[in-house]
Design a protein around this motif. Structure first.
Motif, short mmCIF file in Angstrom:
data_model
loop_
_atom_site.label_atom_id
_atom_site.label_comp_id
_atom_site.label_asym_id
_atom_site.label_seq_id
_atom_site.Cartn_x
_atom_site.Cartn_y
_atom_site.Cartn_z
N TRP A 13 -2.16 9.66 2.37
CA TRP A 13 -3.18 8.69 1.97
C TRP A 13 -4.34 8.69 2.98
N VAL A 14 -4.00 8.66 4.26
CA VAL A 14 -5.03 8.65 5.30
C VAL A 14 -5.81 9.96 5.30
N HIS A 80 3.75 -7.56 -2.49
CA HIS A 80 2.53 -7.39 -3.29
C HIS A 80 1.29 -7.53 -2.41
N ALA A 81 1.29 -8.51 -1.52
CA ALA A 81 0.15 -8.72 -0.63
C ALA A 81 -0.05 -7.54 0.31
N LEU A 82 1.04 -7.00 0.83
CA LEU A 82 0.93 -5.85 1.74
C LEU A 82 0.42 -4.62 1.00
N CYS A 83 0.90 -4.43 -0.22
CA CYS A 83 0.40 -3.29 -1.02
C CYS A 83 -1.08 -3.46 -1.30
N CYS A 84 -1.49 -4.66 -1.66
CA CYS A 84 -2.91 -4.92 -1.94
C CYS A 84 -3.77 -4.79 -0.69
N ALA A 85 -3.19 -5.05 0.46
CA ALA A 85 -3.93 -4.97 1.72
C ALA A 85 -4.39 -3.55 2.03
N THR A 86 -3.80 -2.55 1.39
CA THR A 86 -4.26 -1.18 1.61
C THR A 86 -5.73 -1.04 1.20
N LEU A 87 -6.20 -1.90 0.35
CA LEU A 87 -7.60 -1.88 -0.09
C LEU A 87 -8.55 -2.14 1.07
N TYR A 106 -13.19 4.55 -1.40
CA TYR A 106 -11.80 4.94 -1.16
C TYR A 106 -11.05 3.86 -0.43
N PRO A 107 -9.91 3.43 -0.93
CA PRO A 107 -9.24 3.74 -2.20
C PRO A 107 -9.77 2.86 -3.32
N SER A 108 -9.46 3.24 -4.54
CA SER A 108 -9.89 2.51 -5.73
C SER A 108 -9.21 1.14 -5.79
N GLY A 156 -5.51 8.49 -3.85
CA GLY A 156 -5.30 7.85 -2.55
C GLY A 156 -4.78 6.43 -2.68
N ALA A 157 -5.27 5.70 -3.67
CA ALA A 157 -4.78 4.34 -3.90
C ALA A 157 -3.29 4.35 -4.21
#
Length: 192
Positions: A13-14, A80-87, A106-108, A156-157
């Motif tokens: 991803w990075v 869910h919050a941690l996954c969303c934090a990738t944004l 990046y990411p979408s 990447g998302a």
């Protein structure tokens, strides 16, 4: 093994976010036909499968966790919050979109939201992988059709949400192995 897979996903991803764009991005962007009916459909899909679904899902999880006093639901909300934090990493990558827009590409974000909901649902229910994958594919394709994202933004998302999600789910004690999430898709281990 699951930790290693999660680490590979996060590293991928990075690395995928480092170049401004790839030749695959340009090839898909230039070669994808975008008739008006497809753009209209993609617009509607983006309204439904996007950040709104992520926020709504978080609100429902919160209410359920609060009413039922269920620690597993609180952990799912944290997942869910941690996954969303990738944004939030989009400001580190600062990639330009195919069209002029005020936020980095990046990411979408739409794909992150849908993938986060899908991943969390699969962890909670231990099924529904194919539905989650289908929703992510549809949401990601819609963003590419609308020229809001490059292909690698969408990929990447998914890599980020899945990698971070696997690590977080294991740390939160929601899963012990990735095999739990896809029992019908993996062969059982042979014991000598």
């Amino acid at each position: 093994m699951t930790r290693a897979v999660a680490a590979v996903l996060v590293i991928s991803w990075v690395l995928l976010g480092l170049p401004e764009m790839t030749s695959l991005d340009v090839w898909v962007h230039d070669g994808l036909p975008r008739p008006e009916w497809l753009r209209a459909t993609a617009f509607v899909v983006s309204l439904v499968l996007g950040p709104t679904i992520g926020w709504a899902f978080a609100a429902v999880l919160f209410v359920l966790a609060w009413r039922r006093r269920d620690p597993r639901l609180w952990k799912a909300l944290a997942l869910h919050a941690l996954c969303c934090a990738t944004l939030l990493t989009r400001f580190l990558f600062d990639r330009v979109r195919p069209v002029e827009y005020h936020l980095p590409s990046y990411p979408s974000g739409h794909t992150v939201a849908v993938a986060s909901v899908g991943f969390t649902m699969v962890v909670l229910l231990k099924r529904g992988v194919l539905w989650a994958v289908l929703a992510v594919l549809v949401a990601g394709f819609a963003r590419i059709v609308l020229e809001m994202h490059w292909v690698t933004d969408v990929v990447g998302a998914v890599l980020g949400v899945t990698g971070v999600g696997l690590l977080a789910a294991m740390l939160l004690g929601l899963v012990t192995s990735g095999r739990e999430l896809v029992p019908d898709l993996v062969r059982p281990r042979r014991h000598p």
